[in-house]
Scaffold this active site. Structure first.
Site, mmCIF file in Angstrom:
data_model
loop_
_atom_site.group_PDB
_atom_site.id
_atom_site.type_symbol
_atom_site.label_atom_id
_atom_site.label_comp_id
_atom_site.label_asym_id
_atom_site.label_seq_id
_atom_site.Cartn_x
_atom_site.Cartn_y
_atom_site.Cartn_z
ATOM 1 N N THR A 15 29.599 44.931 39.790
ATOM 2 C CA THR A 15 30.091 45.219 41.150
ATOM 3 C C THR A 15 31.614 45.014 41.131
ATOM 4 O OG1 THR A 15 29.600 42.967 41.897
ATOM 5 C CG2 THR A 15 27.946 44.654 42.355
ATOM 6 N N LYS B 23 26.009 40.181 35.288
ATOM 7 C CA LYS B 23 27.094 40.522 36.219
ATOM 8 C C LYS B 23 27.332 39.313 37.103
ATOM 9 C CE LYS B 23 27.374 41.616 39.894
ATOM 10 N NZ LYS B 23 27.617 40.926 41.193
ATOM 11 N N THR C 14 23.997 32.233 40.921
ATOM 12 C CA THR C 14 24.188 33.441 41.701
ATOM 13 C C THR C 14 24.740 34.634 40.944
ATOM 14 O OG1 THR C 14 24.928 31.835 43.282
ATOM 15 C CG2 THR C 14 24.867 34.106 43.988
ATOM 16 N N GLU D 270 35.974 36.414 40.820
ATOM 17 C CA GLU D 270 36.807 37.298 41.643
ATOM 18 C C GLU D 270 38.237 36.782 41.720
ATOM 19 O OE1 GLU D 270 34.568 37.731 45.228
ATOM 20 O OE2 GLU D 270 33.393 39.380 44.398
ATOM 21 N N ASN E 254 37.773 39.375 48.878
ATOM 22 C CA ASN E 254 36.701 38.958 49.773
ATOM 23 C C ASN E 254 36.994 39.100 51.252
ATOM 24 O OD1 ASN E 254 34.367 38.078 48.210
ATOM 25 N ND2 ASN E 254 35.940 36.892 47.159
#
Lengths: 405, 405
Positions: free
Chosen positions: B154, B180, B191, B278, B400
């Site tokens: 993603t 991922k 997660t 991220e 985000n």
């Protein structure tokens, strides 16, 4: 219950309290960084402190002084240096602060509580602090409450203070408080300094109980970045000047009245802290309703208010309700996922655990406000809980990427 | 133990596994977003899933299929849509994915596991997904393992895959994996999606136990932003092609060998996830040594790796060891604050709970590297634990703040 807010009031609003400040030059230059608050009458004190294993030296000293039950005369606070992880030297420095405060006021060292905030692991510049306390002691007055609130700031962008008045048995009782927050704000003693004064007449035991309850509903429900600091301190001094009959029964109406007012003071300060989180552009309030227990309600509210992904979405004005239910899902609170409704302000965005085709423009408008309210209806009971936080912005990262320099 | 890494290897390295991919156009355009991995032989499967109450539809379906113990033939995965908080429709869509996978391969729907990753609360575009699975099924080959690793990304900036070979009783056994990660990475089932294949011969029970152990030491020790997602999935399929004697005893040497290799695969993938968090610019490894128990070691390591303040300091190359001990202090781990030593790489920055006058330039050099190691010596026992994370950068907030658009 209605509270009369005293405009411009703070720690010197309750009768018999004075404050003094100084520019000690501990870390910051050209601003106040030392505050001394003193009661003219003997007072009782209560405190709630960090649960961090590395409790800073001032926390250890304040705990000792409260445990000695010798009564309290005031507190002395510095910003710019946390005096944490400083070993025996640090303990001696914190004790020295209470000693100098005692000298300059004519009371005993054990009657003073002490708090510090700033960088961890740096020794206090003793000379400067001593000189600062003496200067603050010489400047004690009823007018310096607001300056004291300024003196305890670190990365706070505004001073935080409040004062309320209530009536107990026909007597006017005042409460005043100041706080500093910004980074490192989290449940388990919302990592901050909160210093409250009141002229109520109350026993130390009752005062402690009222403080613990107030703390749980306020500072412990505020979260900025999930870090619980070494220096968290919430203390309250009560000097009895209001002249009410001594509150010594936690079942009494007087206790309940005072308790609610103390909670309101703490709540107001906690919300100011949340709204002024490092780099924050918004205050976030999460209200969980119809939970099976108070613990579940609070767990759920804190989890959502503390989620980095929710906070970043709020900063971006993105109505990403999926992140809200996600944070709810790992909160540990009890509920049925298929029953949950989520509102942004008054806009229902998810119903029975599923997203609705809501008006995105309206959601964006709600998220553009300075205060954003998320309401979560668990439909699993009758309890409610509220938590406060802030959005996660670029500025937060910037402030914290190089704090020491 | 030494592992032979298979260069360029992935989920199709173990014998008998093929992969197919498709550009289904679920959310992303012009890239693969659907992967199908299939075993030519009947296989056993094992899985560890999110603890989030809002477990996504594919998680629910995979759990059901594993519980049915009908054996496994493969897994089907899409990116771009999490199929979470989508109610009965979502469940039907996840089941449909396994049904189409079964049709195109000639096996049974119950033999397929399914995983999804992407935005929460959006329904799967059924037609596109069906077409994608059929296309992926037609393209199954030994050469498409790496494309499958690409298809499940993603906000990942790079595909994550690995393959290892070990020898068990003279037989060559291979393990391959892809993952991922990116946002929402946290302990309690780090997660993410992790999909592992192996040609070992092993019972389902032993495979499950090996996976649980591997997960605890790897994915559960990775933290990016503290959020545990609705879709966390780690599954492994074992088809027995290696021809070793069936592993059916968790006390056996063969089990231990396989277990260690599986752990290494998970560890490698978990570290890739941490380093590609991220907005991350660095991989952060926190190693806690001499803890009184494994639980304490892991708690302490995770707390430090997960602290927003530590992460922001690492981003800013600021050797703020005070934040490290602070995170240690609220971790809940048992130790004596006055005993703790902290190292950045090999540089001792704090000793016995107090800061040293270390070389700041050297510290900055250590923090400027792509991988930063923090070692914490609790001097309270003999246990060690490691956790991985990343720094907190402006980019994290940016990604985000508006993920849905």
């Amino acid at each position: 219950m209605e509270f009369a807010v005293v405009k411009g009031g703070g720690v010197t609003t309750p009768r018999g309290f004075t404050a003094g400040v100084a520019e000690a030059g501990i870390k910051y230059q050209g601003r106040y960084d030392l505050a001394l608050v003193v009661s003219e009458d003997p007072a009782v004190g209560a405190g709630v402190f960090t649960t961090n294993k590395f409790a800073a030296a001032p926390v250890q000293v304040s705990r000792q002084h409260l445990a000695a039950k010798t009564g309290c005369r005031g507190f002395v606070v510095n910003s710019g240096c946390a005096n944490a992880c400083t070993g025996q030297e640090g303990l001696a420095a914190a004790k020295m602060m209470t000693k100098v405060a005692a000298e300059v006021t004519g009371y005993q060292p054990e009657e003073f509580l002490v708090a510090s905030t700033g960088v961890i692991g740096v020794n206090l510049p003793i000379e400067k602090v001593q000189q600062g306390i003496r200067e603050a002691g010489r400047s004690l007055s009823y007018e310096r409450g607001s300056l004291a609130a300024q003196a305890i700031m670190t990365t706070d962008t505004r001073a935080k203070e409040i004062a309320l008045q209530i009536e107990i048995e026909g007597k006017k009782v005042s409460l005043g408080g100041m706080a500093k927050g910004s980074g490192m704000i989290h449940p388990n003693m919302a990592t901050m300094l909160g210093l409250v004064t009141t002229d109520v007449a109350i026993t130390g035991e009752c005062l402690q109980q009222a403080l613990v309850m107030a703390n749980e509903e306020s500072f412990n429900m505020v979260t900025i970045d999930g870090d619980t600091s070494t220096n968290d301190t919430l203390v309250v001094l009560a000097n009895g000047r209001a002249g009410n009959t001594l509150i010594e029964d936690v079942q009494s109406t007087a206790f309940r009245l005072f308790s609610e007012a103390l909670c309101e003071v703490c709540l107001s300060l906690a919300k100011m802290i949340a709204g002024d989180g490092e780099g924050a552009t918004k205050l976030l309030e999460v209200k969980v309703i119809n939970a099976p227990s108070l613990v579940d309600a609070r767990k759920a509210a804190r989890s959502v208010a503390g989620s980095s992904l929710v906070k970043a979405a709020i900063f971006g004005k993105d109505a990403n309700w999926g992140r809200i239910v996600c944070a709810l899902g790992y909160s540990g609170a009890e509920f049925e996922p298929d029953s949950v409704d989520v509102y942004l302000g008054e806009l229902l965005v998810a119903q029975k655990g599923r997203g609705l085709d809501f008006n995105e423009a309206e959601a964006r408008k709600i998220l553009a406000k300075d205060e954003v309210l998320i309401i979560i209806d668990l439909k699993a009971g009758t309890f409610a809980g509220r938590a406060w936080g802030c959005d996660l912005s670029y500025e937060y990262v910037k402030i914290n990427a190089d704090y020491r320099s």
